[in-house]
Design an enzyme around this catalytic site. Structure first.
Site, PDB file in Angstrom:
ATOM      1  N   GLU A 125       0.703  -1.139   0.047  1.00 43.58           N
ATOM      2  CA  GLU A 125      -0.268   0.050   0.133  1.00 43.58           C
ATOM      3  C   GLU A 125       0.969   1.231  -0.015  1.00 43.58           C
ATOM      4  OE1 GLU A 125      -2.822   0.185   3.276  1.00 43.58           O
ATOM      5  OE2 GLU A 125      -3.918   2.090   2.355  1.00 43.58           O
ATOM      6  N   ALA A 266       2.442  -0.071  10.517  1.00 45.83           N
ATOM      7  CA  ALA A 266       1.868  -1.418  10.490  1.00 45.83           C
ATOM      8  C   ALA A 266       1.108  -1.606   9.218  1.00 45.83           C
ATOM      9  CB  ALA A 266       1.154  -2.027  11.369  1.00 45.83           C
ATOM     10  N   MET A 267       0.830  -2.712   8.611  1.00 46.89           N
ATOM     11  CA  MET A 267       0.113  -2.804   7.327  1.00 46.89           C
ATOM     12  C   MET A 267      -0.937  -4.151   7.485  1.00 46.89           C
ATOM     13  SD  MET A 267      -0.521  -1.653   4.443  1.00 46.89           S
ATOM     14  CE  MET A 267      -2.004  -2.678   3.569  1.00 46.89           C
ATOM     15  N   ASN A 269      -2.050  -6.285   5.675  1.00 47.97           N
ATOM     16  CA  ASN A 269      -2.226  -7.460   4.568  1.00 47.97           C
ATOM     17  C   ASN A 269      -3.207  -8.552   5.099  1.00 47.97           C
ATOM     18  OD1 ASN A 269       0.189  -5.703   3.463  1.00 47.97           O
ATOM     19  ND2 ASN A 269       1.195  -6.816   4.985  1.00 47.97           N
ATOM     20  N   GLU A 302      -5.049  -2.493  12.875  1.00 46.40           N
ATOM     21  CA  GLU A 302      -4.454  -3.618  11.758  1.00 46.40           C
ATOM     22  C   GLU A 302      -5.533  -4.725  11.572  1.00 46.40           C
ATOM     23  OE1 GLU A 302      -3.034  -2.369   9.824  1.00 46.40           O
ATOM     24  OE2 GLU A 302      -2.000  -0.869  11.211  1.00 46.40           O
TER      25      GLU A 302
HETATM   26  N1  B3K Z   1      -2.871   0.886   5.694  1.00 43.62           N
HETATM   27  C1  B3K Z   1      -1.297   1.331   6.250  1.00 43.62           C
HETATM   28  C2  B3K Z   1      -0.822   2.445   5.858  1.00 43.62           C
HETATM   29  C3  B3K Z   1      -0.088   2.400   4.352  1.00 43.62           C
HETATM   30  C4  B3K Z   1       0.579   3.476   4.123  1.00 43.62           C
HETATM   31  C5  B3K Z   1       1.151   3.568   2.787  1.00 43.62           C
HETATM   32  N2  B3K Z   1       2.034   4.865   2.628  1.00 43.62           N
HETATM   33  C6  B3K Z   1      -1.694   1.190   7.631  1.00 43.62           C
HETATM   34  C7  B3K Z   1      -2.716   1.530   8.219  1.00 43.62           C
HETATM   35  O1  B3K Z   1      -3.397   2.368   8.230  1.00 43.62           O
HETATM   36  O2  B3K Z   1      -3.407   0.503   8.842  1.00 43.62           O
HETATM   37 ZN    ZN Z   2      -5.331   1.990   8.661  1.00 41.35          ZN
END
Ligand code: B3K
Ligand code: ZN
Length: 869
Positions: A125, A266-267, A269, A302
């Site tokens: 992302e 964090a991410m 996925n 997350e």
């Molecule tokens: N969705 C990711 C953020 C990604 C940022 C990319 N530059 C983390 C979060 O908000 O949960």
């Molecule tokens: Zn988020």
């Protein structure tokens, strides 16, 4: 000629010409590079006109071969640029196979597939997947992914990807392979893979419907004793989402991998979260209470994305707040349920009012759903996240519990497996509640912080109280005029003893420019408590008399508002003191009230710790049209000193009662005590009389936890003397093997308010513990420096020039990190002339460089704003 980065507009959204139904990836990790074989099943989108071509995004790769339906394309048949690949395609459906290679070990952007401390991991992302293979890298293309990873077995015993592990095996050449399948269609930004030699910690969670989910946490071996809090936080999140939103986890496996080099927190996925170590690792010796809380929140955040983001995802990046604002709100509800709702709310309000309000007033101001962007990674902002969460909170307030949860259930049911918009969300809330929410959409469309001016009139004869409220919103880039917002105001009316005259949870709603609200049967002139719990993200003003302020500070039924009125009173004293900082002072009666609060053992220590903390530079700066940074800071410091001197005795007594007895425990009671002990110590160290410094050393030495140890260091940190420097050296030698504690050590140096701080920050950029390629190190040192008024705002502009040069150097390696670091310079317009001029010069200097789209967007928008200032 260099091509200027292009602006992308929401109004130009077009659905893709093809869908990618399935993706089969085979990724071989070799010493020098990664070989990627992607097989895509394409299907025409019959709803859009066809052009006979399909353009896939792709960057930083070496294209080896393309096949369409088994036929290899010659170079003349496709068009390849630095950013995309255009294929001839007319068939209703087709199988496209693409082979390419790239070099993860050289990837310092930390976007796409990269290498961190001996392990491979990904961050896709917003637009990282295009650095792995050529693809329709946009959130509205949902595909079922199968991923096979191949790598050396000894070096990379764990090969992880999204979904469930369906097969694995060994090869004769020392490599092994693992095949993963994710049954849920998802956009490419949720793809993840990891290869590494890691410690694996496991647990299980049984869902409400009885499914057993395996929980697996992967961390570097030396960190394996610091994972328990994160695991428990995950289990609490899973239970929360079931109980409160009725949402269960959907796969049999939930993995979390912690890596040291990560651009953000964090991410989310699918099935394979990747985390910055900062939001996983904790034990009492290395993590503060705040770190523990942050871990719980980010783990929750997350996890909650599994529904708000993954099962229901975004049509396009303009909708980012659909998942982020909503998920932050869900995270805030979770944190309130686990901890202190009042203190959490105070901390959230502080964040909004300092950072988000500043963003709204600056060159990057944008609506919760922006209209345009140059670089989407610049829009993971306070506005999209925090203000986006406030927008959901307001919906909750306006609709009430029942209709709010009916709306969220309808939204998840209606849009499961789809890529949707914020309008779809609001429509579901409207359908479920029967409420017309058209005007409410202004919160999504309009940027800027609304202001609400209120006044009250009491009519003793009729026992009526009439409240008049007017709203306005300043112009922001591209939006000179604003339509009125729907503003929920939680209100209470208090009598002279602080008794509530209205039913709890009374809400009035301001929808027009000016409106009157009438309250009957009010037996005496009341003191209104307004915007309880910070019920709307606005600036507001009511002409309270001094005695009304005192009633609110002592008795307001909303504890957040008690804190808030205290902040207002302190702010007023600071702003009044700006003309003559050396004599700035809190009024005597305010000090008397603070003294009484400190002496009142019934007062919640956690709340008291916030009540006693002065409003920060950022919050005060928001109240000024032109900031003289050193004057503002000197005034704040002067008042800190006054509190310390006048309240020394009660603070000392309270301090002695606040140090928790017994061994460290992470619970609300002890956390509140530690917070209070640290605030008392902070003032005691500043008092001209007494033993503050000795107490700080004693607390540092005796502490069995990082919260109290950091509390002592923060208390002494502004005094560049042997005592402080010895403590900092001791701290470094104790913890130099703990990367996350070294970050604290760096940021202590960078937040110190003493004249040598700037020099020390410069020197530290050469210290072996500092790494330009590690975002945590950069944020801890340079990020903290940019927020330190004394060090950053040098009269000769050298602080700005230093930061600009750092941004320029960082930008060549990691544009996302560089772009975050430039934020303090984007605030130039707000500062007094010489500072503004030096900041403008620094921005100009940067604009002459070859910049990433990320930094370019902020520099160009800042300079444009300055031109019109
Ligand atoms: N969705 C990711 C953020 C990604 C940022 C990319 N530059 C983390 C979060 O908000 O949960
Ligand atoms: Zn988020």
């Amino acid at each position: 000629m260099t091509v200027q980065p292009q602006t992308i507009y929401l109004k130009d959204y077009l659905a893709p010409a093809y869908w990618i139904k399935t993706v089969d990836l085979i990724i071989t990790l070799r010493e020098e590079d990664a070989l990627v074989m992607a097989t895509l099943q394409l299907e025409q989108n019959v709803k859009v006109p066809q052009t006979g071509r399909l353009t896939l995004q792709g960057e930083n790769q070496q294209l080896l071969e393309i096949e369409i339906d088994g036929r290899v394309l010659s170079a003349a048949e496709y068009v390849l640029t630095d950013s995309d690949l255009t294929l001839p395609l007319t068939a209703k459906s087709a199988t496209v196979r693409i082979q390419s290679t790239h070099r993860p070990k050289e990837n310092k952007t930390l976007s796409g597939l990269y290498y961190s401390n001996g392990n491979y991991c990904t961050q896709c992302e917003a637009e990282g997947f295009r650095r792995i293979t050529y693809f329709l890298d946009r959130p509205d293309v949902l595909s079922v992914f199968t991923t096979t990873l191949i790598a050396e077995q000894a070096q990379y015993p764990y090969l992880l990807a999204n979904g469930n592990c369906v097969d694995q095996g060994e090869n004769d050449d020392g490599t092994h392979w693992v095949k993963w399948q994710d049954p849920f269609p998802k956009p490419a930004y949720l793809f993840a893979m990891v290869a590494g030699d890691l410690a694996k910690l496991t647990d299980t969670y049984t869902t409400r419907s009885g499914k057993v989910v395996a929980l697996e946490f992967y961390v570097e071996h030396h960190n394996q004793n610091q994972v328990e809090h994160a695991i428990q936080s995950l289990k609490r999140s899973m239970a929360f989402d079931e109980k409160v939103y009725g949402l269960e986890y959907d796969l049999e496996l939930y993995m979390v991998v912690a890596v040291e080099d990560f651009n953000m927190g964090a991410m989310e996925n699918k099935g394979l979260n990747i985390f910055n170590t900062k939001y996983v690792l904790a034990d009492q010796n290395t993590a503060t209470d705040t770190d523990y809380q942050n871990i719980e929140s980010v783990i929750g955040h997350e996890y909650f994305h599994n529904w708000s983001g993954n099962r229901v995802t975004l049509r396009d990046w303009f909708q980012l707040s659909l998942k982020e604002g909503f998920t932050v709100y869900r995270e805030q509800q979770f944190a309130a349920a686990c901890g202190s709702p009042t203190c959490n709310r105070i901390d959230e309000v502080n964040l909004i009012r300092t950072r988000q309000f500043a963003e709204d007033a600056g060159p990057m101001a944008h609506a919760v759903r922006p209209e345009s962007y140059i670089e989407i990674n610049n829009f993971y902002t306070m506005t999209v996240y925090q203000k986006g969460a406030e927008v959901i909170r307001m919906l909750h307030t306006l609709l009430g519990d029942e209709a709010y949860y009916a709306g969220t259930s309808l939204y998840f049911k209606r849009h499961d497996g789809q890529a949707v918009t914020t309008d779809d969300f609001v429509q579901a809330m409207s359908d479920a509640s029967g409420k017309d929410l058209k005007q409410f959409l202004n919160w999504y469309r309009q940027a800027g912080t609304p202001s609400v001016t209120l006044s009250g009139e009491y009519y003793g004869k009729g026992q009526r109280f009439i409240l008049t409220a007017s709203q306005s919103c300043p112009p922001t880039p591209q939006q000179p005029n604003k339509a009125p917002f729907v503003i929920p105001i939680k209100i209470q009316l208090l009598d002279n003893q602080g008794t509530a005259l209205l039913p709890a949870n009374t809400v009035i709603v301001l929808t027009e420019g000016t409106q009157q609200f009438e309250f009957n049967n009010i037996t005496q002139a009341p003191t209104p408590s307004l915007f309880g719990q910070f019920s709307a993200p606005v600036k507001w003003d009511y002409p309270y008399t001094q005695s009304e302020q005192h009633i609110l500070l002592r008795h307001d039924t909303c504890p957040v508002n008690r804190w808030d009125i205290g902040q207002t009173m302190m702010s007023n004293a600071i702003l009044a003191g700006l003309a003559q900082p050396e004599t700035a002072a809190l009024p005597g009666d305010m000090l008397e009230i603070l003294k009484a609060l400190i002496q009142d053992q019934k007062e919640d220590p956690a709340l008291l710790s916030r009540l006693l903390t002065l409003p920060g530079f950022g919050f005060l700066g928001e109240k000024l049209s032109c900031i003289e940074p050193q004057v503002l800071l000197a005034t704040i410091l002067r008042i800190e000193q006054q509190i310390a001197d006048v309240l020394y005795e009660p603070l000392l007594q309270r301090y002695e009662h606040s140090l928790p007895k017994g061994v460290y425990q992470y619970n609300q009671k002890d956390m509140g005590l530690r917070a209070m002990a640290n605030v008392c110590l902070y003032y005691l160290v500043r008092a001209q009389q007494g033993q503050g410094l000795n107490l700080a050393v004693a607390q540092y030495q005796a502490a069995d936890n990082m919260t109290l140890r950091m509390g002592s260091l923060r208390a002494v940190n502004d005094f560049d003397a042997a005592l402080r420097n010895n403590l900092l050296s001791d701290f470094y030698s104790r913890y130099q093997d703990y990367a996350l504690v070294v970050d604290k050590w760096l940021s202590l140096h960078a937040t110190a308010r003493h004249v040598n701080c700037f020099k020390q920050v410069q020197t530290l950029t050469h210290h072996p513990a500092f790494h330009w390629t590690n975002p945590n190190k950069v944020y801890s040192l340079l990020g903290a420096f940019g927020q330190n008024p004394m060090a950053f705002h040098q009269a000769d502009g050298s602080g700005y020039a230093f930061l600009a040069q750092a941004v320029c150097d960082l930008d060549r390696k990691n544009p996302q990190v560089a772009s975050r670091m430039i934020d303090p310079l984007t605030q130039a317009k707000k500062y007094a002339a010489p500072y503004r001029q030096h900041m403008t010069d620094a921005l100009h200097q940067l604009s002459k460089e070859k910049l990433s789209a990320n930094v370019y967007e902020k520099v160009s928008k800042s300079l444009e704003e300055l031109q019109h200032a």
